[in-house]
Write a protein that holds these residues in place. Structure first.
Motif, short mmCIF file in Angstrom:
data_model
loop_
_atom_site.label_atom_id
_atom_site.label_comp_id
_atom_site.label_asym_id
_atom_site.label_seq_id
_atom_site.Cartn_x
_atom_site.Cartn_y
_atom_site.Cartn_z
N LEU A 177 0.82 -1.22 0.00
CA LEU A 177 0.00 0.00 0.00
C LEU A 177 0.85 1.26 0.00
O LEU A 177 0.48 2.27 -0.60
CB LEU A 177 -0.95 -0.01 1.20
N GLN A 178 2.01 1.21 0.67
CA GLN A 178 2.88 2.39 0.68
C GLN A 178 3.40 2.69 -0.72
O GLN A 178 3.48 3.85 -1.13
CB GLN A 178 4.06 2.18 1.64
N ASP A 179 3.71 1.64 -1.48
CA ASP A 179 4.16 1.82 -2.86
C ASP A 179 3.04 2.40 -3.71
O ASP A 179 3.28 3.25 -4.58
CB ASP A 179 4.62 0.49 -3.45
N LEU A 180 1.81 1.94 -3.46
CA LEU A 180 0.66 2.48 -4.19
C LEU A 180 0.47 3.96 -3.86
O LEU A 180 0.18 4.78 -4.74
CB LEU A 180 -0.60 1.68 -3.84
N LYS A 181 0.66 4.31 -2.59
CA LYS A 181 0.57 5.71 -2.19
C LYS A 181 1.63 6.55 -2.91
O LYS A 181 1.34 7.63 -3.42
CB LYS A 181 0.78 5.84 -0.67
N ASP A 182 2.85 6.03 -2.94
CA ASP A 182 3.96 6.78 -3.53
C ASP A 182 3.73 7.07 -5.01
O ASP A 182 3.95 8.19 -5.48
CB ASP A 182 5.27 6.01 -3.37
N VAL A 183 3.29 6.07 -5.75
CA VAL A 183 3.18 6.22 -7.19
C VAL A 183 1.94 7.03 -7.60
O VAL A 183 1.93 7.67 -8.65
CB VAL A 183 3.20 4.84 -7.89
N THR A 184 0.89 7.02 -6.76
CA THR A 184 -0.34 7.75 -7.12
C THR A 184 -0.47 9.07 -6.36
O THR A 184 -1.41 9.83 -6.62
CB THR A 184 -1.58 6.88 -6.82
N ASN A 185 0.47 9.31 -5.44
CA ASN A 185 0.43 10.50 -4.58
C ASN A 185 -0.86 10.53 -3.75
O ASN A 185 -1.52 11.57 -3.62
CB ASN A 185 0.57 11.79 -5.39
N ALA A 186 -1.20 9.34 -3.21
CA ALA A 186 -2.38 9.23 -2.36
C ALA A 186 -1.99 9.54 -0.91
O ALA A 186 -1.07 8.92 -0.38
CB ALA A 186 -2.98 7.84 -2.46
N LYS A 187 -2.66 10.49 -0.30
CA LYS A 187 -2.36 10.86 1.08
C LYS A 187 -3.04 9.93 2.07
O LYS A 187 -2.65 9.82 3.22
CB LYS A 187 -2.79 12.31 1.34
N GLU A 188 -4.08 9.24 1.57
CA GLU A 188 -4.82 8.33 2.43
C GLU A 188 -5.47 7.25 1.57
O GLU A 188 -5.92 7.53 0.46
CB GLU A 188 -5.91 9.10 3.20
N ILE A 189 -5.49 6.00 2.07
CA ILE A 189 -6.18 4.91 1.38
C ILE A 189 -7.20 4.31 2.33
O ILE A 189 -6.85 3.82 3.41
CB ILE A 189 -5.20 3.83 0.90
N LYS A 190 -8.47 4.40 1.94
CA LYS A 190 -9.57 3.90 2.78
C LYS A 190 -10.19 2.67 2.12
O LYS A 190 -9.87 2.33 0.99
CB LYS A 190 -10.62 5.00 2.95
#
Length: 622
Positions: free
Chosen positions: A599-612
Motif C-alpha cells: 500500500l505504501q508503494d501504491l501511495k507513492d506512485v499515485t500521490n495518495a495521502k490516504e487509502i480507505k
C-alpha cells in the motif's frame, strides 16, 4: 522424351517451377470430319491442330456410337488421323471428343505413348513454329492466324470467351510447352511413400505447413528434372559416347570438373566422348546446403542439423529437395525442425525486383537503423506474410529511444551499487521479479518453438507496461529518498530486470542491446558480449508455486496493482489533473487486503495521502 519447356528462357524446367496463372482465351468448337460426317472438337489452342496425331472418343458416349470409321480428317490441314475409343476422353468436357496433339499437355504425352503414335513436333525451342507458311511465327501469333483461317473456311462451329488457368514458368511468367528433349532426372515418383514418411519425421513450425509438403508429394506427376539448358550453372560431370551409348562419369577425385574443358574417351570403343553441355538446376545443389555447411567445418558436424528456416513458397523446392537428397544420399533427415516464415509484401503484393515492387533496405536503415528494421521484421507470425509498415519502423525507433533513456535513468540511480542482493527484498520488488520470471518463462518458450513475433510481443510489452510505465514510477521515491536495504532492494531489482530485458530483446535488436550492455553491464558481468552471455534463468518451481497461490488473473497482486494504477491515472486524466495531483483513494475491501503489503508503494506512485476501504473512488484534495 517430352519435358516441361519454357520457350522464353529456352530451357527445360521441373514441376516445382510451375505456377498457375489465369488468362483470357477463346474456347472453340472446330469441325473435324469422319466418314463425311461432322465431328465437333473443342480446343483453346488452334495452333496445335497441325500437331494433331489422333482423336479420342469415350466408348460409353452415346453421341458417338455411330462412329464406325477409324480415321478423322483434320480441318484446314487436310491430313487424316486415327480415331480411338478411349475412356480418357471426358464425356462432360467440351464436346466429349479429345484432340491428341504433340504435345498440348501431359495427357497427350500419355496418350501418344500408350498408342505408340508418331509425334508431329511443330514448335521450335524458341517458341516459334516450324511448319509451312507459319514457319518462324511465335505461338500466339500463329494461334491468331490459324483461328482467322478456320473462320474464313467456316470450320469454327462455336466460339466463346473464357478465362482459364494455365501453367507458366515461375521465373518469367511464360506459358510452358511440352517438347521432346534429352534431360537428366532423379527418380522420385516411385519413392512418394518414403518421402512422405521422411516429411512426417520433421517437426514443422507451424504444424499445418506439413500439409503443404504432403500435398506437394502426393500431387507429383513428374520425376525431378535436374538439368537446365543455360549458359551458367554447376556443370554436370558426365560424358557420353554416341557410338555405343556409354555414359561416362567423372571420378569423385576429379570433382569439381567441367566436362567441356576435359576430354574423356569411351572405355568400350576408344572413341572420344562428348561432354555434357547442360548445367544443374540450382535446387540440385542448394538441396545439399546441410552437407555443404558440414564440409566447411571438415564434417565436424553432420546431418541432421537442428533447424532449417525458410519461407512457405519454397516448401515444394528447397525443403522438399533437401529432404530428397538427404534421404537418397544418407537415409537421414537433413534437419530436425523446419521453421516456415512468409515473405514481405507491399500493399498486399509480394515484393519483386523484376516487377519493381521493392523498398530499398539501405534507405530504411539509414533513416531508422538496423534494429528498427529488425523490430518490424520480427512482427511476422510463423507461416504468414508480412506487409511493409512504416509505422512499425517508427515504433521500433521509439522503442530504441525508450530503452536508451530507461537504461540511463537506471544507472544514474545505481551509484554505489555493488551488485549484492539484499538479505530481504521489499514485497513490491519481489512481486515484480516474480512477474519478470513469468515473462522469462513465456518468452523463452516462444523462442524455443520459433514464435519470435510472440517472444517480441512478450518482452516488449513487459518493458513498456510493467517496467517503464509502472515499476520505474513506483520505485522513484524510494530510490531518491530511502537508504539501506530498502534502497538496495530497488537497486538490485532495477539492475537485474534491465539486464534481463536486454537479453530477452537481444536476438531481435542486437545492436542497441549490445551498446547498452557494453556501456553499463560488461564491467560487472565480466562477459565480453551480451550475445555470448548466459540466457536469463527460469525459476519454474517459483512460477508454479505462484500460480498455485494466485490461480485467477485478478488475484495476481502485481497485475492487480498496475491495473489499479492505470484506473487512477485514467481518473486523473478525465478530470484534467496532473499525474502528481494529491488524492484520497478508496479501495474495495478485497483489494485493500490483497495489497496490504504494498500500500505504501501504491501511495507513492499515485500521490495518495490516504487509502480507505469502501467502493472504489478517487477524490482530489482541495
Amino acid at each position: 522424351f517430352p519435358t516441361l519447356w519454357c520457350p522464353e528462357c529456352q530451357t527445360s524446367i521441373a514441376q516445382a517451377e510451375l505456377e498457375d496463372k489465369e488468362f483470357p482465351s477463346n474456347f472453340l468448337t472446330v469441325k473435324f470430319e469422319s466418314e463425311g460426317k461432322e465431328l465437333p472438337v473443342a480446343t483453346t489452342r488452334p495452333e496445335l491442330i497441325p500437331a494433331c496425331v489422333a482423336v479420342f472418343v469415350n466408348p460409353k458416349d452415346e453421341r458417338f456410337k455411330h462412329l464406325k470409321g477409324e480415321r478423322a480428317r483434320v480441318p484446314l490441314f487436310g491430313f487424316e488421323v486415327p480415331v480411338f475409343k478411349d475412356e480418357s476422353a471426358d464425356i462432360e468436357r467440351g464436346t466429349g471428343i479429345m484432340m491428341v496433339c504433340s504435345y498440348g499437355d501431359k495427357f497427350d504425352v500419355d496418350a501418344i505413348n500408350r498408342y505408340k503414335l508418331k509425334p508431329n513436333i511443330i514448335f521450335n525451342y524458341d517458341g516459334t513454329l516450324n511448319i509451312g507458311k507459319y514457319k518462324g511465327m511465335k505461338i500466339k501469333e500463329a494461334r491468331k492466324k490459324i483461328l482467322e483461317e478456320l473462320k474464313e473456311k467456316g470450320l469454327v462451329l462455336e466460339q466463346k470467351q473464357i478465362s482459364h488457368i494455365v501453367n507458366v514458368h515461375d521465373k518469367c511468367g511464360t506459358e510452358i510447352e511440352f517438347l521432346p528433349t534429352e534431360q537428366w532426372f532423379i527418380k522420385i515418383l516411385d519413392k512418394k511413400k518414403e518421402l512422405l514418411s521422411q516429411g512426417k519425421k520433421v517437426k514443422w513450425y507451424p504444424k499445418h505447413m506439413y500439409k503443404r509438403y504432403e500435398n506437394w508429394v502426393k500431387g507429383l506427376v513428374w520425376d525431378w528434372n535436374i538439368s537446365r539448358d543455360r549458359h551458367f550453372g554447376i556443370p554436370i560431370p558426365v560424358w557420353s559416347c554416341k557410338k555405343c551409348n556409354e555414359i561416362i562419369l567423372a571420378d569423385e577425385k576429379e570433382l569439381p570438373i567441367d566436362p567441356i574443358q576435359t576430354e574423356k574417351f569411351c572405355k568400350k570403343c576408344g572413341q572420344k566422348a562428348e561432354p555434357e553441355i547442360k548445367v544443374l538446376d540450382t535446387w540440385a545443389t542448394s538441396s545439399l546446403t546441410p552437407q555443404i555447411a558440414s564440409s566447411l567445418i571438415k564434417n565436424k558436424i553432420k546431418i541432421p542439423y537442428s533447424l532449417r528456416p525458410q519461407a512457405h513458397d519454397i516448401i515444394r523446392t528447397w525443403a522438399f529437395y533437401t529432404i530428397v537428397k538427404s534421404y537418397f544420399h544418407e537415409k537421414k533427415l537433413p534437419w530436425g525442425d523446419v521453421m516456415i516464415s512468409g515473405f514481405v509484401t507491399l500493399k498486399g503484393e509480394k515484393m519483386s525486383k523484376s516487377k519493381g515492387i521493392t523498398i530499398d533496405p539501405k534507405k530504411i536503415i539509414e533513416e531508422y537503423g538496423a534494429d528498427a528494421l529488425r523490430f518490424w521484421a520480427a512482427g511476422s507470425k510463423l507461416g504468414e506474410d508480412l506487409d511493409y509498415s512504416e509505422k512499425d519502423l517508427i515504433a521500433g525507433k521509439r522503442f530504441l529511444t525508450k530503452m536508451w533513456n530507461a537504461s540511463r535513468f537506471v544507472f544514474m540511480n545505481l551509484k554505489g551499487f555493488s551488485g549484492r542482493k539484499p538479505k530481504k527484498l521489499e514485497k513490491i520488488d519481489e512481486l515484480f521479479l516474480k512477474e519478470l520470471n513469468r515473462v522469462i518463462i513465456t518468452t523463452t518458450h516462444r523462442f524455443e518453438v520459433y514464435e519470435y513475433s510472440r517472444a517480441k510481443f512478450n518482452a516488449e510489452g513487459f518493458f513498456w507496461r510493467d517496467f517503464t510505465d509502472n515499476y520505474l514510477e513506483i520505485v522513484k521515491k524510494r530510490i531518491y529518498n530511502e537508504k539501506g536495504d530498502k534502497k538496495l532492494s530497488a537497486q538490485y531489482t532495477l539492475y537485474q530486470s534491465l539486464l534481463t530485458i536486454l537479453k530477452l530483446i537481444a536476438p531481435i535488436m542486437p545492436f542497441i542491446t549490445e551498446e547498452l550492455y557494453q556501456n553499463y553491464f560488461r564491467k560487472t558481468e565480466k562477459v565480453k558480449s551480451i550475445h555470448v552471455s548466459g540466457w536469463p534463468k527460469r525459476d519454474i518451481k517459483m512460477h508454479e508455486k505462484w500460480v498455485e497461490t494466485d490461480i485467477e488473473f485478478s488475484a495476481n497482486r502485481w497485475h492487480l496493482l498496475i491495473n489499479l494504477i492505470s484506473r487512477i491515472r485514467s481518473v486523473k486524466t478525465e478530470n484534467k489533473k496532473p499525474m502528481n495531483a494529491e488524492i484520497i483513494l478508496t479501495l474495495e475491501k478485497k483489494e485493500h487486503e490483497k495489497l496490504k503489503d504494498v500500500l505504501q508503494d501504491l501511495k507513492d506512485v499515485t500521490n495518495a495521502k490516504e487509502i480507505k476501504t469502501g467502493k472504489f473512488k478517487v477524490e482530489f484534495k482541495k
